[in-house]
Design a protein around this motif. Structure first.
Motif, PDB file in Angstrom:
ATOM      1  N   SER A 192       0.986  -1.106   0.100  1.00 59.70           N
ATOM      2  CA  SER A 192      -0.108  -0.021   0.047  1.00 59.70           C
ATOM      3  C   SER A 192       0.809   1.261  -0.071  1.00 59.70           C
ATOM      4  N   PRO A 246       4.392   3.540  -4.547  1.00 60.68           N
ATOM      5  CA  PRO A 246       3.758   4.202  -5.820  1.00 60.68           C
ATOM      6  C   PRO A 246       3.689   3.287  -6.997  1.00 60.68           C
ATOM      7  N   PRO A 247       2.852   3.376  -7.948  1.00 63.31           N
ATOM      8  CA  PRO A 247       2.726   2.533  -8.954  1.00 63.31           C
ATOM      9  C   PRO A 247       4.149   2.465  -9.825  1.00 63.31           C
ATOM     10  N   GLU A 248       4.557   3.750 -10.082  1.00 65.11           N
ATOM     11  CA  GLU A 248       5.784   3.636 -10.730  1.00 65.11           C
ATOM     12  C   GLU A 248       6.876   3.093 -10.224  1.00 65.11           C
ATOM     13  N   PHE A 304       6.793   0.139  -8.690  1.00 65.97           N
ATOM     14  CA  PHE A 304       6.660  -1.253  -8.736  1.00 65.97           C
ATOM     15  C   PHE A 304       7.733  -2.250  -9.236  1.00 65.97           C
ATOM     16  N   PHE A 359       4.769  -4.134 -17.529  1.00 66.97           N
ATOM     17  CA  PHE A 359       3.801  -3.062 -17.350  1.00 66.97           C
ATOM     18  C   PHE A 359       3.471  -2.408 -18.413  1.00 66.97           C
ATOM     19  N   VAL A 409      -4.949  -3.451 -17.122  1.00 69.00           N
ATOM     20  CA  VAL A 409      -5.848  -2.414 -15.853  1.00 69.00           C
ATOM     21  C   VAL A 409      -7.002  -3.712 -16.078  1.00 69.00           C
ATOM     22  N   ARG A 449      -5.826  -6.446 -13.678  1.00 69.80           N
ATOM     23  CA  ARG A 449      -5.711  -6.071 -12.351  1.00 69.80           C
ATOM     24  C   ARG A 449      -7.094  -5.965 -11.457  1.00 69.80           C
TER      25      ARG A 449
END
Length: 259
Positions: A134, A137-139, A141, A156, A169, A172
């Motif tokens: 959590s 940040p997505p960038e 990962f 990605f 997307v 996920r």
């Protein structure tokens, strides 16, 4: 050599299995998402018949809202092995799939050959904590999944192994609730997992990348100490996606299974 697609009905759940290769059977269980795919199995296909099931609600398998914890996944996979007609296949699991494989072996290890746990989740030792997803940040990962972030970035959006941003997307969004069903009881692990590992009868290989930022390699000795017939292999300069980052990882797993 191309992958075959097999379909089995397991307790009313359409379960899709990719298969490739010839030789002794290997069941390989993926982790908490299908981001990295299964192309790594080509590296074993000259020596083994690899079966790569999608967990219920993941990848091409149908959703299974009745799943209420890892114990349901243990039963699902035992029934899947029977439905595939496999006699003592080897068992391989990565990350959450490693936790899954460990629980399967703890209750029914005699139904399998050797066991490979590749950076397994599940122990949640307070002195060797995994990453808090959590807070990532997505960038960032990709950098948590591979020491060379460019390797993970391929899977990605914008990467060479990602079909499209829309497909990424959608996958996920499908897999998130399925993961939540598995984790709804105890989260990513079980408080008594460490107590159960001594029941595993299988010859076991613990594989870990020494630069794993998702699950620290400092957990590897804990697994080795808890499983009676276990050895440890630390792969240098790779992260959580050790099989994708260094193909020698796959070769080493194959060598272990073949001996």
């Amino acid at each position: 050599m191309e992958f075959e697609t097999l379909t089995r009905d397991i307790d009313g759940v359409r379960t899709v299995v990719k298969a490739i290769g010839k030789g002794p059977a290997v069941i390989a269980l993926h982790g908490a998402a299908t981001i990295e795919g299964y192309d790594w199995a080509r590296g074993l296909a000259d020596r083994f018949r690899i079966y790569l099931p999608f967990h219920p609600g993941f990848g091409e398998s149908a959703e299974a809202p009745h799943i209420a914890g890892m114990q349901d996944m243990v039963v699902h996979n035992l029934r899947l092995v029977a439905a595939l007609g496999l006699d003592r296949p080897h068992l391989v699991g990565h990350s959450m799939g490693g936790w899954m494989a460990a629980e399967i072996a703890a209750v029914a290890g005699e139904r399998f050959g050797k066991l490979v746990l590749n950076a397994p989740a599940g122990l949640n030792h307070p002195d060797h904590r995994g990453a808090d997803l959590s807070r990532i940040p997505p960038e960032e990962f990709p950098a948590y999944l591979a020491h060379d972030a460019a390797v993970a970035a391929r899977y990605f959006p914008g990467g060479s192994e990602c079909p499209s941003a829309e497909a990424f997307v959608a996958a996920r969004e499908k897999e998130g609730p399925a993961l939540g069903n598995i984790l709804k009881v105890h989260g990513m692990g079980h408080p008594n997992l460490g107590r159960w590992l001594s029941r595993i009868p299988n010859e076991t290989l613990i594989v870990w990348g020494d630069r794993d930022r998702m699950l620290p390699a400092s957990q590897a000795p804990l697994w080795q100490a808890a499983i009676p017939n276990a050895r440890m292999l630390i792969i240098e300069e790779v992260g959580h996606f050790a099989m994708q980052e260094d193909p020698r990882t796959v070769t080493a797993i194959g060598d272990f299974l073949a001996t």
